[in-house]
Design a protein around this motif. Structure first.
Motif, PDB file in Angstrom:
ATOM      1  N   GLY A 142      31.638 -21.838 -19.335  1.00  0.00           N
ATOM      2  CA  GLY A 142      32.015 -20.738 -18.461  1.00  0.00           C
ATOM      3  C   GLY A 142      30.853 -19.795 -18.209  1.00  0.00           C
ATOM      4  N   ALA A 143      29.733 -20.028 -18.901  1.00  0.00           N
ATOM      5  CA  ALA A 143      28.594 -19.121 -18.763  1.00  0.00           C
ATOM      6  C   ALA A 143      28.064 -19.167 -17.336  1.00  0.00           C
ATOM      7  N   PRO A 144      27.783 -18.006 -16.747  1.00  0.00           N
ATOM      8  CA  PRO A 144      27.283 -18.001 -15.368  1.00  0.00           C
ATOM      9  C   PRO A 144      25.943 -18.732 -15.227  1.00  0.00           C
ATOM     10  N   THR A 145      25.063 -18.577 -16.201  1.00  0.00           N
ATOM     11  CA  THR A 145      23.749 -19.199 -16.078  1.00  0.00           C
ATOM     12  C   THR A 145      23.400 -19.955 -17.355  1.00  0.00           C
ATOM     13  N   VAL A 146      22.945 -21.195 -17.177  1.00  0.00           N
ATOM     14  CA  VAL A 146      22.561 -22.041 -18.307  1.00  0.00           C
ATOM     15  C   VAL A 146      21.056 -22.281 -18.246  1.00  0.00           C
ATOM     16  N   PHE A 147      20.390 -22.108 -19.370  1.00  0.00           N
ATOM     17  CA  PHE A 147      18.969 -22.457 -19.479  1.00  0.00           C
ATOM     18  C   PHE A 147      18.837 -23.700 -20.329  1.00  0.00           C
ATOM     19  N   CYS A 148      18.096 -24.687 -19.834  1.00  0.00           N
ATOM     20  CA  CYS A 148      17.838 -25.849 -20.657  1.00  0.00           C
ATOM     21  C   CYS A 148      16.426 -26.369 -20.426  1.00  0.00           C
ATOM     22  N   GLY A 149      16.054 -27.379 -21.190  1.00  0.00           N
ATOM     23  CA  GLY A 149      14.731 -27.999 -21.067  1.00  0.00           C
ATOM     24  C   GLY A 149      14.930 -29.489 -20.998  1.00  0.00           C
ATOM     25  N   HIS A 150      14.233 -30.250 -21.878  1.00  0.00           N
ATOM     26  CA  HIS A 150      14.510 -31.661 -22.114  1.00  0.00           C
ATOM     27  C   HIS A 150      13.925 -32.585 -21.042  1.00  0.00           C
ATOM     28  N   THR A 151      13.891 -32.165 -19.777  1.00  0.00           N
ATOM     29  CA  THR A 151      13.368 -33.065 -18.738  1.00  0.00           C
ATOM     30  C   THR A 151      11.854 -32.902 -18.574  1.00  0.00           C
ATOM     31  N   HIS A 152      11.311 -31.796 -19.042  1.00  0.00           N
ATOM     32  CA  HIS A 152       9.886 -31.478 -18.890  1.00  0.00           C
ATOM     33  C   HIS A 152       9.488 -31.207 -17.437  1.00  0.00           C
ATOM     34  N   VAL A 153      10.466 -31.064 -16.552  1.00  0.00           N
ATOM     35  CA  VAL A 153      10.186 -30.804 -15.138  1.00  0.00           C
ATOM     36  C   VAL A 153      10.949 -29.542 -14.723  1.00  0.00           C
ATOM     37  N   PRO A 154      10.251 -28.476 -14.321  1.00  0.00           N
ATOM     38  CA  PRO A 154      10.958 -27.246 -13.972  1.00  0.00           C
ATOM     39  C   PRO A 154      11.859 -27.422 -12.758  1.00  0.00           C
ATOM     40  N   ALA A 155      13.034 -26.790 -12.810  1.00  0.00           N
ATOM     41  CA  ALA A 155      13.973 -26.860 -11.685  1.00  0.00           C
ATOM     42  C   ALA A 155      14.957 -25.708 -11.809  1.00  0.00           C
ATOM     43  N   ILE A 156      15.516 -25.302 -10.669  1.00  0.00           N
ATOM     44  CA  ILE A 156      16.649 -24.369 -10.683  1.00  0.00           C
ATOM     45  C   ILE A 156      17.727 -24.952  -9.778  1.00  0.00           C
ATOM     46  N   PHE A 157      18.948 -24.968 -10.288  1.00  0.00           N
ATOM     47  CA  PHE A 157      20.085 -25.418  -9.477  1.00  0.00           C
ATOM     48  C   PHE A 157      20.956 -24.214  -9.177  1.00  0.00           C
ATOM     49  N   TYR A 158      21.280 -24.034  -7.892  1.00  0.00           N
ATOM     50  CA  TYR A 158      22.101 -22.913  -7.442  1.00  0.00           C
ATOM     51  C   TYR A 158      23.477 -23.444  -7.076  1.00  0.00           C
ATOM     52  N   ALA A 159      24.512 -22.913  -7.707  1.00  0.00           N
ATOM     53  CA  ALA A 159      25.849 -23.487  -7.494  1.00  0.00           C
ATOM     54  C   ALA A 159      26.854 -22.459  -6.997  1.00  0.00           C
ATOM     55  N   ARG A 182      26.271 -16.713  -7.389  1.00  0.00           N
ATOM     56  CA  ARG A 182      26.217 -18.105  -7.818  1.00  0.00           C
ATOM     57  C   ARG A 182      26.086 -18.262  -9.315  1.00  0.00           C
ATOM     58  N   ARG A 183      26.322 -19.482  -9.760  1.00  0.00           N
ATOM     59  CA  ARG A 183      25.953 -19.871 -11.118  1.00  0.00           C
ATOM     60  C   ARG A 183      24.671 -20.689 -11.011  1.00  0.00           C
ATOM     61  N   HIS A 184      23.920 -20.728 -12.108  1.00  0.00           N
ATOM     62  CA  HIS A 184      22.626 -21.411 -12.071  1.00  0.00           C
ATOM     63  C   HIS A 184      22.436 -22.282 -13.290  1.00  0.00           C
ATOM     64  N   VAL A 185      21.716 -23.376 -13.107  1.00  0.00           N
ATOM     65  CA  VAL A 185      21.127 -24.082 -14.235  1.00  0.00           C
ATOM     66  C   VAL A 185      19.624 -23.964 -14.047  1.00  0.00           C
ATOM     67  N   VAL A 186      18.965 -23.355 -15.030  1.00  0.00           N
ATOM     68  CA  VAL A 186      17.516 -23.222 -14.972  1.00  0.00           C
ATOM     69  C   VAL A 186      16.918 -24.202 -15.970  1.00  0.00           C
ATOM     70  N   VAL A 187      16.127 -25.139 -15.480  1.00  0.00           N
ATOM     71  CA  VAL A 187      15.476 -26.102 -16.360  1.00  0.00           C
ATOM     72  C   VAL A 187      14.030 -25.654 -16.541  1.00  0.00           C
ATOM     73  N   ALA A 188      13.718 -25.213 -17.751  1.00  0.00           N
ATOM     74  CA  ALA A 188      12.352 -24.752 -18.016  1.00  0.00           C
ATOM     75  C   ALA A 188      11.432 -25.963 -18.146  1.00  0.00           C
ATOM     76  N   GLY A 189      10.234 -25.847 -17.638  1.00  0.00           N
ATOM     77  CA  GLY A 189       9.236 -26.898 -17.822  1.00  0.00           C
ATOM     78  C   GLY A 189       8.802 -26.945 -19.278  1.00  0.00           C
TER      79      GLY A 189
END
Lengths: 246, 469
Positions: A142-159, A182-189
């Motif tokens: 239910g969190a509005p914004t999720v931060f994750c890594g794991h892919t090693h490729v920076p990205a932001i998803f806007y939902a 919006r909700r977001h998934v931020v993938v840190a590099g």
């Protein structure tokens, strides 16, 4: 509040030190490490000790799949990754291992959820590498914004509700906006093993007041790290990829 | 949703008068104790059940407008928290809506040209801020005292920000009368799309007709990929050939044949005598066999619109100005200036070159060029300038020639560069003599005061000593 988000350090001392120096200058309110402190790289002891020191001073640190594999074995990993895990396990002291084993899978700070791979079963280590992965990640929390890594490729998803998320590759060192709607998934590099073609270490700075995320790049001496990888007998590709950022 | 009536306040803005508005948002004149000027507050229609595209358009507008600066957009004042009180407050721009002008079309060519220069200049400024408008139409342009002001960034795209609209819809986004072929195909990142839209506007202003009508269907909009509109002079023979050439170049389907950018379009509108006139092929000249064969040769739609202009833009300056000192003929320094110019032009194949030489006059206001002798001096210099440029081997549409009369060469170069939004100046410098150190050289002043990059070309080891005298 400003939070520095460091992911996928992967036992790369040179990258970790360069990033920590940049973080010191930024003086964020908080540091969150998204896990994978070890694996692939030649300096696991240093990186675990440095992380423990940061945690003592208030930083948050999560468990990554490579950290977990120190205890559970590297089943399902690529041969290079497994070789490095086995090599790492032998070098780590019991104190290092128990620090890694005690790391949590996720943590929430205000409205931000931090997790190494995906909120969709954090221990299953799913990659958020496309809009489907991002949708599944958001559906699991239910969190509005999720931060994750794991892919090693920076990205932001806007939902937005009931719509496919929009993928965005944030530009290096340029603040990307977060939307109040919006909700977001931020993938840190990755700090220690970038795979987006730019060998410079990457970490994210989130500013909750300005509603922005910036993928900051810090160049470091990757030749030195690659040299250590060769000298310590780790697979050669693990050094090569640091030079090309893949 | 709150009641919008005169006297209502939103975040400290007091609504005073409702303005005519479209289907996406209400527009109100408003006042605020912290701002002396008149303000416009734009409030999106976000009733429950409203189309999500209104919400996203508002989100995009807020995100982009607040990053824009300068005289060609309304000054952004504030925006509300999107989730609770969505609004954008901006400066009220006084002026004439271009829609009003379009309603009175056809307009005289001079007025079309003047408007074209104003809007192209505004577009160049917008594109320089990494934003493409993507919904340029007469309703979104105000002709103000300070120049053209562009409104409504709800479909716009910022090169460094996420395209929140991009994945929303498979239907083309834009206004069917002005939308570019590549936008019809779903591309939303090329400044060349705004050049196309401006071409449609200029066509309309000059002829009184919209070049592609207002098709309501996707297939109707797509027609512009395959069928060129009739030439403006067929609709209005009073349109000069050079203006027709400019409009048709904006409307090229293949972006690599359109103006490289809005600056080059403005340049041509400012220098009609330098516009090369193409030979338009007569429609219907193709034989039945050619038409039949073409049916099987129809290339991909994406091939028709050509490569995006964005890659070319970063390769180098769009308009290069070279100032050539030909007072003592072509000397080694002039040769070296030419070589440097060639290197700069090679970096960007769609750049263009303005060759400039200055005829020095002694007294301000003296009209040396008016009499017979003056005329022949002018022509001689123009011939020399063309001859100097000959070795660059540039096609007509890449080069123009300008002989300026001025007291100060440096001032003339600087003024010209600013008026034409030159991206790079090349100028030669003589080796320093006591005389030059005392008076200051042309290149020194140009370097000090130019608003763009300047290359100063020198000869090594004072090889120009004898030439400089």
């Amino acid at each position: 509040m400003r939070i520095a988000v460091l992911s996928d350090i992967h036992a790369n001392r040179e990258a970790f030190e360069a990033v920590l120096e940049a973080v010191r200058e930024l003086a964020p309110d908080r540091i969150v490490l998204l896990g994978d402190i070890v694996g692939y790289g030649p300096d696991p002891e240093f990186c675990v000790e440095k992380t423990a020191e940061l945690v003592d001073r208030g930083a948050l640190c999560l468990l990554g799949n490579h950290d977990e594999a120190i205890a559970t074995g590297g089943a399902g990993m690529t041969p290079n990754a497994r070789t490095a895990i086995e090599w790492t396990r032998e070098r780590l002291a019991p104190a290092h291992r128990s620090f890694l084993a005690g790391l949590p899978l996720s943590v929430e700070v205000e409205s931000l959820l931090f997790v190494h791979a995906s909120a969709d079963g954090p221990a299953k280590w799913h990659y958020v590498k496309d809009t489907d992965g991002a949708s599944r990640c958001l559906a699991a929390t239910g969190a509005p914004t999720v931060f994750c890594g794991h892919t090693h490729v920076p990205a932001i998803f806007y939902a937005l509700p009931n719509r496919r998320p929009v993928h965005f590759r944030p530009l290096d060192n340029v603040a990307a906006p977060l939307s109040a709607l919006r909700r977001h998934v931020v993938v840190a590099g990755a700090v220690g093993q970038p795979r987006d073609g730019n060998p410079a270490a990457c970490f994210a700075l989130v500013d909750t007041d300005a509603a922005t995320v910036t993928m900051l790049r810090t160049p470091y001496d990757h030749d030195a790290t690659a040299g250590k990888i060769a000298a310590k007998g780790l697979p050669a590709w693990l050094g090569m990829r640091l030079k090309i950022g893949r | 949703m709150r009641q919008l009536v005169p006297g209502a306040t939103i975040d400290g803005f007091t609504l005073t008068e409702k303005l005519p508005s479209g289907g996406m948002a209400a527009l109100w004149k408003a006042s605020h104790p912290d701002h002396a000027e008149t303000i416009v507050v734009k409030i999106p229609f976000l009733d429950p059940g409203a189309d999500a595209s209104i919400l996203i358009g508002y989100e995009v507008e807020e995100m982009i407008h607040k990053r824009l600066r300068g005289t060609h957009v309304p000054r952004f004042i504030a925006s509300g928290d999107l989730a609770h009180v969505p609004y954008v407050a901006m400066e009220f721009v006084t002026g004439t809506s271009l829609a009003e002008k379009a309603g009175a079309a056809p307009l005289p060519p001079e007025e079309v040209t003047r408007i074209g220069i104003a809007v192209a200049t505004a577009l160049a400024d917008l594109h320089g801020q990494k934003v493409v408008h993507l919904d340029l139409k007469p309703e979104n342009v105000i002709l103000a005292q300070r120049g053209a002001v562009l409104l409504d960034f709800g479909l716009a795209r910022h090169a460094e920000l996420p395209d929140l609209l991009g994945e929303e819809s498979s239907v083309p986004m834009g206004t069917s009368a002005y939308i570019s072929p590549e936008q019809v195909l779903g591309e939303r990142s090329d400044p060349a799309s705004d050049v196309f839209a401006l071409g449609c506007i200029l066509y309309q202003l000059a002829t009184g007709e919209e070049p592609f009508g207002r098709p309501a269907t996707f297939a109707g909009m797509k027609r512009r990929l395959y069928h060129a509109p009739r030439r403006p002079r067929e609709a209005n023979p009073a349109i000069p050939r050079w203006l027709e050439a400019i409009v048709m170049k904006c409307l090229e389907v293949d972006r690599s044949r359109r103006y490289a950018d809005a600056d080059q379009l403005a340049f041509d509108l400012k220098h009609p005598d330098q516009v090369p006139l193409p030979k338009f092929e007569r429609a219907g000249a193709a034989s039945w066999w050619q038409k039949f064969a073409a049916m099987f040769r129809r290339p991909d739609d994406s091939q028709l619109v050509g490569p995006a202009s964005t890659g070319r833009r970063s390769a180098g300056p769009s308009i290069v100005l070279v100032a050539v000192d030909l007072a003592s003929g072509v000397d080694p320094l002039a040769d070296e200036v030419r070589s440097e110019t060639a290197r700069l032009l090679a970096a960007r194949p769609d750049s263009r070159l303005a060759c400039l030489t200055v005829l020095k006059t002694e007294i301000i206001g003296e009209t040396k060029l008016a009499d017979e002798t003056g005329r022949s001096i002018y022509l001689k210099r123009l011939v020399a300038l063309r001859d100097w440029a000959r070795l660059l081997q540039l096609p007509d549409d890449r080069v123009s020639f300008h002989v300026l009369e001025a007291v100060s060469a440096a001032d003339a170069i600087l003024r010209y560069a600013e008026q034409n939004r030159v991206g790079h100046i090349v100028v030669g410098a003589r080796s320093s003599s006591a005389f030059r150190r005392h008076l200051g050289s042309v290149s020194t002043k140009v370097v000090a005061e130019a608003r763009c990059s300047v290359s100063v070309v020198r000869l090594a080891d004072g090889r120009d000593e004898e030439a400089a005298g």
